[in-house]
Write an enzyme that holds these catalytic residues in place. Structure first.
Site, PDB file in Angstrom:
ATOM      1  N   LYS A   1      39.327  49.690  22.589  1.00  0.00           N
ATOM      2  CA  LYS A   1      38.172  49.715  23.452  1.00  0.00           C
ATOM      3  C   LYS A   1      38.586  49.823  24.923  1.00  0.00           C
ATOM      4  O   LYS A   1      37.776  50.133  25.789  1.00  0.00           O
ATOM      5  CB  LYS A   1      37.373  48.412  23.289  1.00  0.00           C
ATOM      6  CG  LYS A   1      36.942  48.116  21.874  1.00  0.00           C
ATOM      7  CD  LYS A   1      36.289  46.739  21.840  1.00  0.00           C
ATOM      8  CE  LYS A   1      36.133  46.287  20.402  1.00  0.00           C
ATOM      9  NZ  LYS A   1      35.713  44.856  20.338  1.00  0.00           N
ATOM     10  N   GLY A   2      39.885  49.573  25.192  1.00  0.00           N
ATOM     11  CA  GLY A   2      40.342  49.400  26.573  1.00  0.00           C
ATOM     12  C   GLY A   2      40.103  50.567  27.503  1.00  0.00           C
ATOM     13  O   GLY A   2      39.928  50.378  28.703  1.00  0.00           O
TER      14      GLY A   2
ATOM     15  N   ASP B   1      44.416  52.719  28.434  1.00  0.00           N
ATOM     16  CA  ASP B   1      44.213  51.850  29.604  1.00  0.00           C
ATOM     17  C   ASP B   1      45.533  51.469  30.267  1.00  0.00           C
ATOM     18  O   ASP B   1      45.668  51.526  31.485  1.00  0.00           O
ATOM     19  CB  ASP B   1      43.417  50.587  29.218  1.00  0.00           C
ATOM     20  CG  ASP B   1      43.960  49.867  27.988  1.00  0.00           C
ATOM     21  OD1 ASP B   1      44.982  50.307  27.411  1.00  0.00           O
ATOM     22  OD2 ASP B   1      43.369  48.846  27.587  1.00  0.00           O
TER      23      ASP B   1
ATOM     24  N   ASP C   1      52.492  49.267  28.044  1.00  0.00           N
ATOM     25  CA  ASP C   1      53.233  48.016  28.163  1.00  0.00           C
ATOM     26  C   ASP C   1      54.587  48.247  27.473  1.00  0.00           C
ATOM     27  O   ASP C   1      55.498  48.827  28.056  1.00  0.00           O
ATOM     28  CB  ASP C   1      52.351  46.945  27.500  1.00  0.00           C
ATOM     29  CG  ASP C   1      52.842  45.527  27.662  1.00  0.00           C
ATOM     30  OD1 ASP C   1      53.180  45.139  28.772  1.00  0.00           O
ATOM     31  OD2 ASP C   1      52.875  44.807  26.650  1.00  0.00           O
TER      32      ASP C   1
ATOM     33  N   LYS D   1      53.206  49.425  33.100  1.00  0.00           N
ATOM     34  CA  LYS D   1      54.109  48.310  33.420  1.00  0.00           C
ATOM     35  C   LYS D   1      55.499  48.720  32.953  1.00  0.00           C
ATOM     36  O   LYS D   1      55.921  48.330  31.858  1.00  0.00           O
ATOM     37  CB  LYS D   1      53.706  47.058  32.629  1.00  0.00           C
ATOM     38  CG  LYS D   1      52.424  46.365  33.028  1.00  0.00           C
ATOM     39  CD  LYS D   1      52.341  45.036  32.251  1.00  0.00           C
ATOM     40  CE  LYS D   1      50.940  44.580  32.031  1.00  0.00           C
ATOM     41  NZ  LYS D   1      50.834  43.439  31.115  1.00  0.00           N
TER      42      LYS D   1
ATOM     43  N   PHE E   1      49.616  39.939  33.449  1.00  0.00           N
ATOM     44  CA  PHE E   1      48.524  40.237  32.530  1.00  0.00           C
ATOM     45  C   PHE E   1      47.260  40.510  33.335  1.00  0.00           C
ATOM     46  O   PHE E   1      46.803  39.654  34.092  1.00  0.00           O
ATOM     47  CB  PHE E   1      48.314  39.091  31.538  1.00  0.00           C
ATOM     48  CG  PHE E   1      47.468  39.522  30.396  1.00  0.00           C
ATOM     49  CD1 PHE E   1      48.005  40.257  29.347  1.00  0.00           C
ATOM     50  CD2 PHE E   1      46.109  39.239  30.381  1.00  0.00           C
ATOM     51  CE1 PHE E   1      47.213  40.704  28.299  1.00  0.00           C
ATOM     52  CE2 PHE E   1      45.308  39.680  29.328  1.00  0.00           C
ATOM     53  CZ  PHE E   1      45.862  40.404  28.295  1.00  0.00           C
ATOM     54  N   VAL E   2      46.708  41.705  33.155  1.00  0.00           N
ATOM     55  CA  VAL E   2      45.546  42.112  33.953  1.00  0.00           C
ATOM     56  C   VAL E   2      44.314  42.332  33.072  1.00  0.00           C
ATOM     57  O   VAL E   2      44.429  42.634  31.880  1.00  0.00           O
ATOM     58  CB  VAL E   2      45.851  43.399  34.761  1.00  0.00           C
ATOM     59  CG1 VAL E   2      46.881  43.127  35.841  1.00  0.00           C
ATOM     60  CG2 VAL E   2      46.312  44.538  33.861  1.00  0.00           C
TER      61      VAL E   2
ATOM     62  N   ASP F   1      40.854  43.739  28.516  1.00  0.00           N
ATOM     63  CA  ASP F   1      40.290  42.443  28.134  1.00  0.00           C
ATOM     64  C   ASP F   1      41.348  41.358  27.987  1.00  0.00           C
ATOM     65  O   ASP F   1      42.549  41.638  27.848  1.00  0.00           O
ATOM     66  CB  ASP F   1      39.586  42.563  26.779  1.00  0.00           C
ATOM     67  CG  ASP F   1      40.600  42.684  25.625  1.00  0.00           C
ATOM     68  OD1 ASP F   1      41.486  43.555  25.695  1.00  0.00           O
ATOM     69  OD2 ASP F   1      40.523  41.877  24.668  1.00  0.00           O
TER      70      ASP F   1
END
Ligand code: IMP
Ligand code: MG
Length: 184
Positions: free
Chosen positions: A46-47, A104, A107, A135, A156-157, A163
């Protein structure tokens, strides 16, 4: 009433910066895909819902949108390391499609590198990737997105689609969550 903006430590990317970033990437996509006959923006749910919708509004070339849903995180802030396809791309014309995967954040790099291999194996005409945030210091697999909005430090954003435990997606900016929110 609780204001959940109070859970944000700092704003990392403002609405104005997000607007500038999406304009810049849309220009790059317009230019790079000018000759494409069938560009499909593949929104990874969903990001990337807000990022994809802002980006598609700024494109001037023809494009379609499609969706996949994957999960790699359990609950919390640590990735499980496994990528599961929860909703697959359902189309028979993949060999005609230039797929641009919209994510989104990168990582470990596992999600996007898995998706690129998966979509190539499924026969897409071409596959490229676009991530709003990156990142790089967290990378576990060697992976570099084709389009990047912004590199960020290892924090962590949340917000603008991202979310923590399904919350904060609707914040109009990207912010760092106060550690006490996930440490409690
Ligand atoms: P990767 O497979 O480790 O690259 O993880 C990518 C996915 O992890 C993203 O699609 C996000 O769902 C999630 N993720 C990674 N970092 C963050 C973060 O700082 N906030 C929210 N979600 C994140
Ligand atoms: Mg995601």
């Amino acid at each position: 009433m609780r204001n959940f903006h109070d859970d944000i430590q700092t704003i990392l990317v403002t609405e104005t910066e997000l607007n500038r970033i999406t304009f810049r990437i849309a220009e790059e996509i317009d230019r790079d895909y000018a000759e494409s006959e069938h560009l499909v923006l593949l929104c990874i749910l969903k990001g990337s819902l807000i990022f994809t919708s802002d980006l598609m509004k700024k494109l001037t070339i023809p494009s379609e949108v499609d969706f996949m849903k994957v999960s790699s995180y359990g609950s919390g802030t640590v990735s499980s390391g496994n990528v599961n396809i929860v909703l697959d791309i359902m189309r028979k014309d993949l060999p005609d499609c230039d797929i641009l995967v919209i994510e989104d954040i990168v990582d470990s790099g596992r999600t996007l590198s898995y998706l690129v291999d998966y979509l190539r194996l499924k026969g897409a005409k071409s596959v490229k990737t676009c991530a709003l945030l990156d990142k790089p210091s967290r990378r576990v697999v060697n992976f570099q997105p084709d389009y990047i909005g912004m590199e960020i430090p290892d924090e962590f954003v949340v917000g603008y689609g991202l979310d923590y435990d399904e919350r904060y997606r609707n914040l109009p900016f990207v912010g760092v969550l106060k550690p006490e929110v996930y440490e409690k």
